[in-house]
Scaffold this motif. Sequence first.
Motif, mmCIF file in Angstrom:
data_model
loop_
_atom_site.group_PDB
_atom_site.id
_atom_site.type_symbol
_atom_site.label_atom_id
_atom_site.label_comp_id
_atom_site.label_asym_id
_atom_site.label_seq_id
_atom_site.Cartn_x
_atom_site.Cartn_y
_atom_site.Cartn_z
ATOM 1 N N UNK A 670 0.805 -1.219 0.000
ATOM 2 C CA UNK A 670 0.000 0.000 0.000
ATOM 3 C C UNK A 670 0.840 1.272 0.000
ATOM 4 N N UNK A 671 1.806 1.371 0.904
ATOM 5 C CA UNK A 671 2.568 2.619 1.011
ATOM 6 C C UNK A 671 3.305 2.998 -0.273
ATOM 7 N N UNK A 672 3.960 2.071 -0.971
ATOM 8 C CA UNK A 672 4.638 2.470 -2.213
ATOM 9 C C UNK A 672 3.674 2.822 -3.349
ATOM 10 N N UNK A 673 2.424 2.352 -3.269
ATOM 11 C CA UNK A 673 1.466 2.615 -4.338
ATOM 12 C C UNK A 673 0.990 4.058 -4.279
ATOM 13 N N UNK A 674 0.437 4.531 -5.395
ATOM 14 C CA UNK A 674 -0.152 5.862 -5.438
ATOM 15 C C UNK A 674 -1.654 5.812 -5.165
ATOM 16 N N UNK A 675 -2.292 4.695 -5.497
ATOM 17 C CA UNK A 675 -3.720 4.580 -5.272
ATOM 18 C C UNK A 675 -4.167 3.143 -5.216
ATOM 19 N N UNK A 676 -5.101 2.848 -4.309
ATOM 20 C CA UNK A 676 -5.644 1.493 -4.180
ATOM 21 C C UNK A 676 -7.147 1.565 -3.961
ATOM 22 N N UNK A 677 -7.857 0.663 -4.597
ATOM 23 C CA UNK A 677 -9.266 0.420 -4.309
ATOM 24 C C UNK A 677 -9.372 -0.988 -3.754
ATOM 25 N N UNK A 678 -9.877 -1.119 -2.545
ATOM 26 C CA UNK A 678 -10.116 -2.426 -1.943
ATOM 27 C C UNK A 678 -11.623 -2.577 -1.837
ATOM 28 N N UNK A 679 -12.170 -3.588 -2.503
ATOM 29 C CA UNK A 679 -13.611 -3.676 -2.647
ATOM 30 C C UNK A 679 -14.108 -5.105 -2.491
ATOM 31 N N UNK A 680 -15.352 -5.234 -2.068
ATOM 32 C CA UNK A 680 -15.963 -6.549 -1.877
ATOM 33 C C UNK A 680 -17.438 -6.335 -1.583
ATOM 34 N N UNK A 681 -18.210 -7.378 -1.723
ATOM 35 C CA UNK A 681 -19.606 -7.328 -1.288
ATOM 36 C C UNK A 681 -19.716 -7.546 0.210
ATOM 37 N N UNK A 682 -18.627 -8.027 0.850
ATOM 38 C CA UNK A 682 -18.651 -8.347 2.279
ATOM 39 C C UNK A 682 -17.424 -7.765 2.954
ATOM 40 N N UNK A 683 -17.265 -6.458 2.882
ATOM 41 C CA UNK A 683 -16.095 -5.806 3.454
ATOM 42 C C UNK A 683 -16.306 -5.466 4.928
ATOM 43 N N UNK A 684 -17.517 -5.025 5.272
ATOM 44 C CA UNK A 684 -17.796 -4.573 6.630
ATOM 45 C C UNK A 684 -18.439 -5.672 7.472
ATOM 46 N N UNK A 685 -18.255 -5.541 8.769
ATOM 47 C CA UNK A 685 -18.971 -6.394 9.729
ATOM 48 C C UNK A 685 -20.089 -5.553 10.329
ATOM 49 N N UNK A 686 -21.196 -5.433 9.598
ATOM 50 C CA UNK A 686 -22.278 -4.558 10.029
ATOM 51 C C UNK A 686 -22.171 -3.197 9.368
ATOM 52 N N UNK A 687 -23.153 -2.361 9.578
ATOM 53 C CA UNK A 687 -23.248 -1.099 8.852
ATOM 54 C C UNK A 687 -22.854 0.119 9.684
ATOM 55 N N UNK A 688 -22.456 -0.075 10.930
ATOM 56 C CA UNK A 688 -22.073 1.054 11.781
ATOM 57 C C UNK A 688 -20.603 1.388 11.569
ATOM 58 N N UNK A 689 -20.137 2.400 12.325
ATOM 59 C CA UNK A 689 -18.714 2.740 12.288
ATOM 60 C C UNK A 689 -17.860 1.565 12.736
ATOM 61 N N UNK A 690 -18.370 0.741 13.651
ATOM 62 C CA UNK A 690 -17.619 -0.439 14.073
ATOM 63 C C UNK A 690 -17.449 -1.409 12.907
ATOM 64 N N UNK A 857 -15.480 -12.990 12.648
ATOM 65 C CA UNK A 857 -15.105 -13.951 11.613
ATOM 66 C C UNK A 857 -16.297 -14.816 11.226
ATOM 67 N N UNK A 858 -17.046 -15.294 12.207
ATOM 68 C CA UNK A 858 -18.219 -16.129 11.900
ATOM 69 C C UNK A 858 -19.249 -15.349 11.100
ATOM 70 N N UNK A 859 -19.500 -14.085 11.485
ATOM 71 C CA UNK A 859 -20.476 -13.276 10.739
ATOM 72 C C UNK A 859 -20.029 -13.068 9.293
ATOM 73 N N UNK A 860 -18.755 -12.756 9.100
ATOM 74 C CA UNK A 860 -18.277 -12.507 7.739
ATOM 75 C C UNK A 860 -18.350 -13.778 6.889
ATOM 76 N N UNK A 861 -18.090 -14.938 7.487
ATOM 77 C CA UNK A 861 -18.192 -16.187 6.730
ATOM 78 C C UNK A 861 -19.637 -16.500 6.372
ATOM 79 N N UNK A 862 -20.545 -16.280 7.309
ATOM 80 C CA UNK A 862 -21.963 -16.482 7.007
ATOM 81 C C UNK A 862 -22.439 -15.495 5.943
ATOM 82 N N UNK A 863 -21.973 -14.261 6.055
ATOM 83 C CA UNK A 863 -22.346 -13.226 5.078
ATOM 84 C C UNK A 863 -21.864 -13.600 3.688
ATOM 85 N N UNK A 864 -20.636 -14.109 3.613
ATOM 86 C CA UNK A 864 -20.089 -14.506 2.322
ATOM 87 C C UNK A 864 -20.862 -15.697 1.750
#
Length: 923
Positions: A670-690, A857-864
Motif C-alpha cells: 500500500x505505502x509504495x502505491x499511489x492509489x488502491x481500491x479495496x472492494x468486496x460485497x462483504x467488506x464490513x462487519x455490520x453497517x455502523x462505524x464499528x 469472523x463467523x459473521x463474515x463467513x456467514x455473510x459470504x
Amino acid sequence: MSAPPAPPRLLLPHAPALTVSLRGAVLLDTDGEFHHLPLAAASRRARDECPMLCHATAVAARLGIEPFACLDLLELFAFVRPARFCLPTVKGLAESLGLARPADAEDEAELLIRAARTLLQEVGERTLADTAARASDTRSAAWAMARAGWGWGTSVLAALGVTGDAGRGSGLRVWERLPEWSEHAPEPPSGSIAVDPIEARQRLDRLLGSDSEQRPAQADYASAAAAAFQPREQAGEPRLVLAEAGTGTGKTLGYIAPASVWAEKNGAPVWISTYTRNLQRQLDNELDRLYPDPGTKARKVVVRKGRENYLCLLNLEEQVMRNRPQEAVASGLMARWALATRDGDMVGGDFPAWLGDILGRARTLGLADRRGECIFSACPHYSRCYIERAVRKARRADIVIANHALVMIQAAMGGLDDGATPTRYVFDEGHHVFDAADGAFSAHLSGLEGIEVRRWLLGAEEGSGKSRARGLKRRAEDLLGLAAEAPNALDAALAAAHALPATGWQNRLQDGAPVNAAERFLALVRQQVYARTQGADSPYSLETECRPPIDGLLEAAAELAHALGKLGAPLQILARVLGQCLDDDAAELDTNIRSRIEGLTRSIERRALLPIAGWKAMLEELIEGRSPTADGVDRYVDWFSVERIDGRDFDVGMHRHWIDPTLPFAKTVAEPAHGLLITSATLRDGESDMGWLAAERRSGAIHLPSPPVRAAMASPFDYPNQTRVLVVSDVRKDDLNQVAAAYRELFLAAGGGGLGLFTAISRLKAVHKRIAEPLDEAGLPLYAQHIDALDTATLVDIFRAEEESCLLGTDAVRDGVDVPGRSLRLIVFDRVPWPRPDILHKHRRNAFGGKAYDDMIARLRLKQAFGRLVRRAGDHGVFVLLDPMMPSRLHGAFPPGVAIRKVGLAEAVAETRAFLGLGLQPE
C-alpha cells in the motif's frame, strides 16, 4: 517428401460404450444391446473390453478399481478441440458438440458413440480446411500418439486420411513453431493525471451500452472508485478507497470504468487483483465489453500469474524427447494445446483441468516451472516462452488481471520478473486481503520447504526418482567465468546444501534415523509435537507451542542455524559478484547475458536467501528464548506442527506468521502505491462505524497515515422476499446420521440446486457417504470436493450447468461459487463457521478483541456464504443452518429485513419445498 493424405474416412472403434452411476452401470455393446449392470459386473467388463467412456479417472473411482484401458472421449475432445472448454461429463460433451442432451443412462451410452463420430468427422473436415503447416502438425501428432498405442489413434488417422508412415513428422516439437516475442524500448514512468468522477460515469455508460438498465448505485460506485485514481500528495500516503458493493451492484464494471480511463490517460497499467481464479475468468470476460476486438484486447489486457502456472517449453521438450510410450499420449495432447492456447496458462486459463486428472498431473500440470528452475535466456525456447511473453505484455497493457498472492509477493520482492511494480491497484474480493497477506508474508521451516530449496540448489540427486530438477550449477555454469569468486562460492553453497532434508526424510524421521542438521532438528520438533499434543492418535494435523523445548532441541536448532549460515554466505557472494558484473562489464555484456544475470540473482534472492534468512532468524530467537517482537509488542507467532493427511505424516516444521499480516501488506504494497481500491460485497462487519473499523483492520487501512475514503452501495435485491433464512433447532450437529438425514431431505425438497457447506472435510465425507445413493435414486447427481476426481473449479462448472445437481464443499466452494439462476437455490451449512481454535488464532484472538473477534469472523463467513444465494434479480433461495446453537449476535451476517427463524427440520423441509416450488411468494 511424404505421400499426400488419402481421403478421410470414418472408422469408429469396435468397442462398447459405458456409463456409470453410484448404483450401477449401463453398457451398450457392439451389437447395439443395452446391459444394466451392478457395479461389480461393470468393473469386470470394463477391465476386459476397453470401453468408450467419459472421464476415465472418475469412472474408475465409481467402479472402485484402478484406472484401466479405455477410450476416453475427453482425450479425443482435447485432441480435436485443444484449448476449448467442455464439462467433463456426458451431458457436457453433448452441450459442447451441439448434440441433444441425454435423458437417461441409455441415452448417455448412445451419446458417447455419437460424440465420437462427431469429433472424428470434425477433425477430418477441419484438417482439410487448415493451412498445410497446421494440417501437418495435426497428422504427425496423431501419428506419434497412435504409434505409441493411443486407443483413438487408428480412428483419428483414418479421419485424417493418414496411412502407413505418411503422418511421420515433427508434430510434437511445437516449440519450433510458436511465435517469438519481441523486445520494446523501456516504458516511460506513469503519469499522474486524475480521473474525474464524471469521466468514470461516462466510461461506465459506454461499457453498459445505451439499452442497458440504469443502476444508479453502480454509477455512484464508479464515482467513488475514481478517488483511488487521484494523484497522491505525499510519498507513503496512497489514495485508498474502501468500497463495499452489495451483490448485484455491478462493481466489476464499476471499477473497470475509472481504471481503464486512468490507464489510457497515464500510459501505465492498472493491476486488478482477485483471490479466486473464478473471478479472474469473469473479469477477463467482462473486459470484452471494453475491448470487443480480440486483437485490441490481446494488447490491452493481460492475465498475469506466477511462473508456476505456465507451461515450461523446456520441460515439454524433455518429456517429448524421452520418447516413452507411456508419455506419448500426454505429450501429444500437451503439444496440441500448446499451439492453440492463448497464453500458456495451465491453472484457470484455457487448459482443461480435467486433462491433468485423466493423463496424470506429472505429465501435464507438472510441466510448469513449479520449482523455480528456469534458466532464463540460456533456455533455447526463451524467445518463445509464455512467461516472458506475459511479462512483456503486462508492461504495455492497460489492464493486468492478477491475484492477491502474486501482487503481494511481487511488491515484497520489489518486482518478480523485471524489477517493476505498479502504482495503481484494485483489490477485488478485498475481504480476503487479510488471508492472502497471511500466506504471502509467513515463513515455514519445514521438511517440504527445505527439500524444495535443496532441489533448487542441487537438482536431481541419486534416488530422487524421475525428477527433472535442474540445479543451480546448470543454471549458472556458463556465467561463472564472469567473476573470479563465483566458482568457489557456488561449490561452497552446493556443499552446504547437503544440510537440508534429503529424499526419504519423512521415513527417516519416523524411524529416528536423521542424517543431517535439518533432519535432526525436524526429528526433535516431531517428538515435541507428539509429546505435547492431545489426541496424537487422531488423523488430523497436530501442533504445539515452541516453548519450553524438549531436551536436545535447542542444540539441534543451533546446529541447523550454523549450517544455514554456511549455506547463505556463499550464495550472497555469488549473487553479489554476478551482479557486480552488470556494472563492471556493462560495455561487453550482450542483452541475453544481462537478462540471465538479472534473473539468476533475483532467483537466488527469492528462492534461497530470503527463506534461509527467515529460517535462521526463527532459530536464533528460539535458541535465545526471546519473543519475536517489535517496539515491545508481539508481532509474530511461532509454533511447531506435524501436518497429516488421513493419519499419515507428510510434513514437519516450525511456522512463523504475523499476528496482523496487514502490517507488511500496508508497508510493502500500500505505502509504495499511489492509489488502491479495496472492494468486496462483504467488506464490513455490520453497517455502523464499528463495521467500517473491522474493514479497515482487515484491509490494513489503519496502518496508513491517511484515512481511507469509505463508500457503501446497498444491494438492489429484495432479500426479505427473495430469500428465507432458517436455523434448524432439532438436529444434533454431533450426530452425523441426523446431519446427513437433514441434508438429504432438504436437497430432495429443493429438487436439487443445493450447495452443502462444511466446516470440516471429515464431516463432508461422512455426509456424502450417507446421502449419495438416495439422491442418485431421486435423479439428483451429487458432487463433492475432496471426493470426486475433479478439481474444485470443474465441480463448480458442472454444478452451474446442471440445475438438478447438488454440491458439497468447504471454504474454497463457499468463497468461489458464482452460480446465478436455479442451479443454486438452497444453501445448507452444517454448523456455525467459527474460526478453528489453533495456536495462531489464539494469539490473534487475544490481539483483536477476544470473543468479539470470533463473532466477527463467523459473521463474515456467514455473510459470504449467504451472498452466493442470490446473484441476479430473478433468483430466490433458502439458507439453512443446521446448528441450534446459532447465537442471535450473529444475525447481523444477513441483510436488513431478512427474518432468521428457528424451526424444526420437518418445518424447514416443508418451507423449502413450498418456497422453492411455488417461487417467490411474499409473506
